[in-house]
Design a protein around this motif. Structure first.
Motif, PDB file in Angstrom:
ATOM      1  N   ILE A 189       0.850  -1.191   0.000  1.00  0.00           N
ATOM      2  CA  ILE A 189       0.000   0.000   0.000  1.00  0.00           C
ATOM      3  C   ILE A 189       0.887   1.242   0.000  1.00  0.00           C
ATOM      4  CG2 ILE A 189      -1.778   1.258   1.282  1.00  0.00           C
ATOM      5  CD1 ILE A 189      -2.529  -1.518   2.490  1.00  0.00           C
ATOM      6  N   MET A 190       0.528   2.194  -0.849  1.00  0.00           N
ATOM      7  CA  MET A 190       1.316   3.427  -1.012  1.00  0.00           C
ATOM      8  C   MET A 190       0.443   4.643  -0.740  1.00  0.00           C
ATOM      9  SD  MET A 190       4.283   2.286  -2.112  1.00  0.00           S
ATOM     10  CE  MET A 190       5.029   3.736  -2.882  1.00  0.00           C
ATOM     11  N   PRO A 191       1.063   5.806  -0.467  1.00  0.00           N
ATOM     12  CA  PRO A 191       0.285   7.039  -0.367  1.00  0.00           C
ATOM     13  C   PRO A 191      -0.541   7.241  -1.641  1.00  0.00           C
ATOM     14  CG  PRO A 191       2.531   7.411   0.384  1.00  0.00           C
ATOM     15  CD  PRO A 191       2.501   6.034  -0.208  1.00  0.00           C
ATOM     16  N   GLY A 192      -1.779   7.615  -1.452  1.00  0.00           N
ATOM     17  CA  GLY A 192      -2.681   7.783  -2.580  1.00  0.00           C
ATOM     18  C   GLY A 192      -3.572   6.581  -2.833  1.00  0.00           C
TER      19      GLY A 192
ATOM     20  N   ALA B 296      -6.786   2.567   0.487  1.00  0.00           N
ATOM     21  CA  ALA B 296      -6.702   1.992   1.829  1.00  0.00           C
ATOM     22  C   ALA B 296      -5.604   2.613   2.690  1.00  0.00           C
ATOM     23  CB  ALA B 296      -6.460   0.486   1.722  1.00  0.00           C
ATOM     24  N   TYR B 297      -4.869   3.580   2.130  1.00  0.00           N
ATOM     25  CA  TYR B 297      -3.669   4.072   2.815  1.00  0.00           C
ATOM     26  C   TYR B 297      -3.972   4.668   4.184  1.00  0.00           C
ATOM     27  CZ  TYR B 297       0.535   6.899   3.673  1.00  0.00           C
ATOM     28  OH  TYR B 297       1.647   7.479   4.231  1.00  0.00           O
ATOM     29  N   ASP B 298      -4.937   5.577   4.271  1.00  0.00           N
ATOM     30  CA  ASP B 298      -5.197   6.239   5.547  1.00  0.00           C
ATOM     31  C   ASP B 298      -5.665   5.260   6.617  1.00  0.00           C
ATOM     32  OD1 ASP B 298      -4.386   8.769   4.819  1.00  0.00           O
ATOM     33  OD2 ASP B 298      -6.373   9.393   4.124  1.00  0.00           O
TER      34      ASP B 298
ATOM     35  N   ASP C 297      -0.019  10.677  13.947  1.00  0.00           N
ATOM     36  CA  ASP C 297      -0.419  10.962  12.567  1.00  0.00           C
ATOM     37  C   ASP C 297       0.838  10.919  11.692  1.00  0.00           C
ATOM     38  OD1 ASP C 297      -1.758  11.714  10.281  1.00  0.00           O
ATOM     39  OD2 ASP C 297      -1.818  13.850  10.793  1.00  0.00           O
ATOM     40  N   ARG C 298       1.219   9.721  11.278  1.00  0.00           N
ATOM     41  CA  ARG C 298       2.457   9.541  10.517  1.00  0.00           C
ATOM     42  C   ARG C 298       2.144   8.972   9.146  1.00  0.00           C
ATOM     43  NH1 ARG C 298       5.159   7.189  15.883  1.00  0.00           N
ATOM     44  NH2 ARG C 298       5.596   9.198  16.878  1.00  0.00           N
ATOM     45  N   ARG C 299       3.029   9.263   8.196  1.00  0.00           N
ATOM     46  CA  ARG C 299       2.796   8.911   6.801  1.00  0.00           C
ATOM     47  C   ARG C 299       3.968   8.102   6.251  1.00  0.00           C
ATOM     48  NH1 ARG C 299      -1.519  11.550   4.880  1.00  0.00           N
ATOM     49  NH2 ARG C 299      -0.913  11.012   2.734  1.00  0.00           N
ATOM     50  N   PRO C 300       3.909   6.788   6.357  1.00  0.00           N
ATOM     51  CA  PRO C 300       4.976   5.962   5.791  1.00  0.00           C
ATOM     52  C   PRO C 300       4.990   6.010   4.268  1.00  0.00           C
ATOM     53  CG  PRO C 300       3.176   4.603   6.625  1.00  0.00           C
ATOM     54  CD  PRO C 300       2.876   6.006   7.051  1.00  0.00           C
ATOM     55  N   ALA C 301       6.155   5.728   3.692  1.00  0.00           N
ATOM     56  CA  ALA C 301       6.275   5.690   2.231  1.00  0.00           C
ATOM     57  C   ALA C 301       5.699   4.410   1.660  1.00  0.00           C
ATOM     58  CB  ALA C 301       7.745   5.834   1.830  1.00  0.00           C
ATOM     59  N   VAL C 302       5.813   3.317   2.415  1.00  0.00           N
ATOM     60  CA  VAL C 302       5.329   2.018   1.958  1.00  0.00           C
ATOM     61  C   VAL C 302       4.749   1.276   3.164  1.00  0.00           C
ATOM     62  CG1 VAL C 302       5.905  -0.184   0.852  1.00  0.00           C
ATOM     63  CG2 VAL C 302       7.192   1.883   0.243  1.00  0.00           C
TER      64      VAL C 302
END
Length: 464
Positions: free
Chosen positions: A23-26, A29-31, A42-47
């Motif tokens: 799963i990737m940003p965009g 299911a990412y959020d 509230d963190r945003r992994p790359a993968v």
């Protein structure tokens, strides 16, 4: 850590032959996949590598290293510091790996690295078996067990790590390893409280025990009765059999039928008494607590797996927790504990907990890196609230309770109960001598400190 861009070609390569989901940003299911139990995170992994098996885990770890991505490991996602996700790195998400397979003949259960307590309890309960698990059903087995594992049945059956038979994990170079008393024994020792420092645990084998019946009582008083109730509870637990577990807590009076209207929404004092047996016997054992004039009462026989769901906190709350383990609980400590409850955020699901140990916990293996097992009592401010305006108040309450209890502290602490409280607390969680030994195990299995998003023990070779 700054966000990283991972090329489409690289991700395509990871996805090829991947049994789970990448799963990737965009992605839609990412959020949902990056959210954890603590709503403050509230963190945003790359993968996000949603692994389906151990080979997926190995591929994800190797991919992260090849592309310079920090690695986070997610099981239940309950850790209060939110280290199950990161910014700009790769998350090894184990939640698909949640199988629980019971061998009733050997009284063992094999659990996937992403299994929760609910998975464990239901599978074991179908055979009249159980082992010590976390105090809510949604906690992940992995981080919980590797940190030691404290729960309602611990006085009867010991800590969860005391019941650990085998762990399969993927190392920092993406290789599978099986650790047990006879295979990689030093690593196996480290997995009894040393946390997720040594690899990604893909399966656990735990010893089970017969539990044909389980019952509990929840008694409620107005908060002003607290000091008297806590003193009585302290004296009761000093002589209670190992079948008795539970805890004493201040909480917001719930809107339940067994709670008087005048206590609903108010700060109340409650006593949870669990019993590894039927209620008919439990009533006799807990009789001293039943004579204290409580105003609310819920007594019931209930399958253990169902009971484990009763205290599940709903997701979406902000969280802050801490703990202090006590060498003694004299009257001044009781008064300090009760007084500090007045600083809780009320109404909220927060709990101001006093937990008894003893029994099989105290009798467990002294060699394991869990020095907190010898303390007879633990205080655990478990803060959950909704409004960010309450952040400072909730932190002040939790830290204040720790400060209040420090004169009676044993000096040790269960790391699963706390967030990031500094290196000294990590040493206190495993013991100074054990910390040096764990650092040597870390150097052998993760010399580059790939698995550092945890209560981290830096690698250091053993002194010659």
């Amino acid at each position: 850590m700054a966000s990283r861009e991972v090329s489409g070609a690289a991700v395509k390569g990871l996805r090829a032959g991947f049994a789970g989901e990448v799963i990737m940003p965009g992605d839609p299911a990412y959020d949902a996949h990056r959210s954890v139990f603590n709503a403050m995170i509230d963190r945003r992994p790359a993968v996000i590598a949603g692994c389906a098996n151990a080979e997926d885990v190995a591929r994800a770890v190797r991919f992260a290293r090849e592309h310079g991505l920090e690695v986070a490991v997610r099981g239940g996602g309950h850790g209060v510091a939110g280290r199950a996700v990161n910014d700009g790195g790769l998350v090894v998400d184990l939640r698909r790996m949640n199988a629980a397979t019971v061998d009733a003949g050997s009284r063992t259960v094999r659990l996937g690295g992403g299994a929760t307590m609910g998975d464990l309890d239901r599978a074991a309960g179908a055979h009249g078996l159980a082992t010590t698990g976390g105090r809510v059903s949604t906690t992940g087995v992995g981080g919980y067990t590797l940190g030691g594992g404290s729960g309602w049945l611990e006085r009867k059956y010991g800590l969860t790590c005391d019941n650990l038979e085998e762990v399969e994990l993927v190392t920092a170079v993406g290789e599978p390893v099986r650790a047990s008393a006879t295979e990689h024994p030093e690593l196996f020792w480290a997995l009894h409280g040393g946390g997720g420092n040594f690899g990604v645990a893909t399966s656990f084998t735990l010893r089970l025990h017969e539990l044909p019946a389980f019952s509990f009582g929840l008694l409620v008083w107005p908060s002003e009765a607290g000091p008297e109730v806590v003193r009585a509870y302290r004296d009761f637990m000093a002589a209670a059999p190992d079948d008795v577990g539970g805890g004493l807590l201040y909480l917001t009076g719930p809107a339940e039928e067994f709670v008087p209207d005048r206590l609903v929404g108010r700060l109340t004092c409650a006593c949870l008494l669990t019993y590894a047996g039927p209620l008919a016997v439990a009533r006799e054992v807990i009789a001293p607590m039943l004579r204290l004039g409580h105003e609310g009462e819920l007594l019931a026989d209930m399958p253990y797996a169902e009971f484990q769901c009763l205290l599940d906190a709903p997701p979406g709350y902000r969280n802050y927790w801490s703990a202090e383990y006590l060498a003694e609980l004299p009257d001044p400590a009781v008064q300090a504990f009760c007084t500090r409850a007045g600083d809780m955020v009320v109404p909220s699901p927060s709990q101001h907990l006093l937990l008894p140990q003893g029994g099989a916990v105290a009798r467990g293996a002294a060699d394991h890196p869990v020095p907190w097992r010898t303390a007879p009592w633990a205080v655990h401010p478990l803060g959950l609230w909704e409004d960010p305006a309450d952040d400072a108040r909730a932190r002040r309450w939790a830290r204040g309770l720790r400060d209040d209890m420090r004169p009676w502290s044993s000096g040790a602490v269960y790391l699963n109960f706390i967030g990031d409280e500094g290196g000294d607390r990590i040493v206190a969680g495993v013991g100074a001598d054990n910390h040096r030994r764990l650092a040597a195990v870390k150097a052998a299995y993760d010399p580059d400190n790939v698995f550092r998003l945890n209560h981290n023990i830096a690698p250091a070779p053993a002194a010659v």
